[in-house]
Write a protein that holds these residues in place. Sequence first.
Motif, mmCIF file in Angstrom:
data_model
loop_
_atom_site.group_PDB
_atom_site.id
_atom_site.type_symbol
_atom_site.label_atom_id
_atom_site.label_comp_id
_atom_site.label_asym_id
_atom_site.label_seq_id
_atom_site.Cartn_x
_atom_site.Cartn_y
_atom_site.Cartn_z
ATOM 1 N N GLY A 91 -9.501 19.372 19.384
ATOM 2 C CA GLY A 91 -10.285 18.207 19.779
ATOM 3 C C GLY A 91 -9.400 17.000 20.015
ATOM 4 N N LEU A 92 -10.029 15.880 20.373
ATOM 5 C CA LEU A 92 -9.327 14.600 20.531
ATOM 6 C C LEU A 92 -10.121 13.547 19.766
ATOM 7 N N ARG A 206 -1.971 18.800 34.554
ATOM 8 C CA ARG A 206 -1.656 17.407 34.955
ATOM 9 C C ARG A 206 -1.816 16.475 33.764
ATOM 10 N N ILE A 207 -2.933 16.599 33.089
ATOM 11 C CA ILE A 207 -3.180 15.677 31.975
ATOM 12 C C ILE A 207 -2.344 16.088 30.761
ATOM 13 N N ASN A 269 -15.529 13.181 26.872
ATOM 14 C CA ASN A 269 -15.578 11.713 26.943
ATOM 15 C C ASN A 269 -14.193 11.099 26.714
ATOM 16 N N VAL A 270 -13.461 11.643 25.746
ATOM 17 C CA VAL A 270 -12.121 11.098 25.464
ATOM 18 C C VAL A 270 -11.178 11.411 26.632
ATOM 19 N N LEU A 271 -11.289 12.605 27.159
ATOM 20 C CA LEU A 271 -10.423 13.014 28.272
ATOM 21 C C LEU A 271 -10.628 12.113 29.491
ATOM 22 N N ILE A 272 -11.882 11.808 29.812
ATOM 23 C CA ILE A 272 -12.144 10.975 30.996
ATOM 24 C C ILE A 272 -11.607 9.557 30.757
ATOM 25 N N SER A 285 -13.399 18.237 35.242
ATOM 26 C CA SER A 285 -13.776 17.574 33.981
ATOM 27 C C SER A 285 -14.679 16.371 34.263
ATOM 28 N N TYR A 286 -14.443 15.695 35.379
ATOM 29 C CA TYR A 286 -15.259 14.515 35.683
ATOM 30 C C TYR A 286 -16.715 14.908 35.953
#
Length: 316
Positions: A91-92, A206-207, A269-272, A285-286
Amino acid sequence: MAIVFGRSKTSATVTILGGGAWGSALAALAADRGHGVKLWSRRGELSLEAAVRDADIILSAISMKGVPETVERLQTIDLPPSAVLVSATKGLDSATRRTPSQIWQAAFPNHPIVVLSGPNLSAEIQQGLPAATVAASTDIAAARLVQTVFSSDRFRVYTNTDPIGTELGGTLKNVIAIAAGVCDGLQLGTNARSGLITRALPEIMRIGTQLGGQKETFFGLSGLGDLLATCTSPLSRNYRVGYGLAQGKSLEQILEEVQSTAEGVNTTNVLIDLADRQGIPVPVSYQVYLLLNGKISPRQAVEALMERDLKPEDGG
Ligand SMILES: NC(=O)C1=CN([C@@H]2O[C@H](COP(=O)(O)OP(=O)(O)OC[C@H]3O[C@@H](n4cnc5c(N)ncnc54)[C@H](O)[C@@H]3O)[C@@H](O)[C@H]2O)C=CC1
Ligand SMILES: O=C(CO)COP(=O)(O)O
């Protein structure tokens, strides 16, 4: 190299924090190998102090939302100085956007931190089916210790030296597993799901590389391996979230039915947030983000992906 657990011991003392699906499966794996295992759960009778006393390995399989709080509690306790800390959470952190291992490392800079991550659906592991995983650390001796303790004829542990890449592969694929669940829930077929998974991998890379992971790691067990496992199995809670949304269920209803952690919801949500801040394109993801936040329907998400500008395969 001979591996010694504590002083003059032949088996390790392993403390597992978190008695959910994954913590219980890992506790069983270590116990089957003859190690002394203590399983701590926030609602159990064993105190945190007693749980970590004399531990050679302290492994956290706590869901992301409980990691900062548990780490803070442990900072008030004297840990065995040579204990290896292992993070198995995918998780993040919403507040800091850090990975779980970064939280553990910042709190315990003098302890080696190992990330344990791979294609490991716990229900299959509990059944004794064969699986492989990765123990990753910049401290190779610590990674080898974890490899030795958990490896068996049904659980094969590989080491590597890229904990962040290993951790992010396992974390970011949860978002894509939601998308794959939508794809299957809408009965879009095998071609669509393969296209989705394949296009998602460069997005994860990429991320993931921007956040410090090494490119090659994402092609390994903890990256591609876990992506395939979770995007193709109804045992995955994240896949089931997407599948349920495609069937017209609300997110609340699905989470109620799943009755366990689906980390991809918070991770999206954290990733975006991270991708926006750093200007990194994450198209799949978006769409998951818009869907989870009630901005579009599953069908609109698919249309948006299919109608994106045409581009070369190696473009974003
Ligand atoms: N179940 C699986 O197949 C796998 C799960 N994981 C990861 O392991 C983590 C845990 O997953 P599961 O065990 O499946 O979830 P679960 O929902 O079955 O268990 C979550 C555990 O976290 C604990 N927890 C939650 N909030 C807490 C808090 N504030 N303080 C202390 N403990 C707290 C719960 O008591 C429970 O023991 C997740 O990050 C998941 O992505 C990783 C690999 C496989
Ligand atoms: O991480 C997992 C398998 O490797 C578990 O997936 P879910 O959290 O989607 O159930």
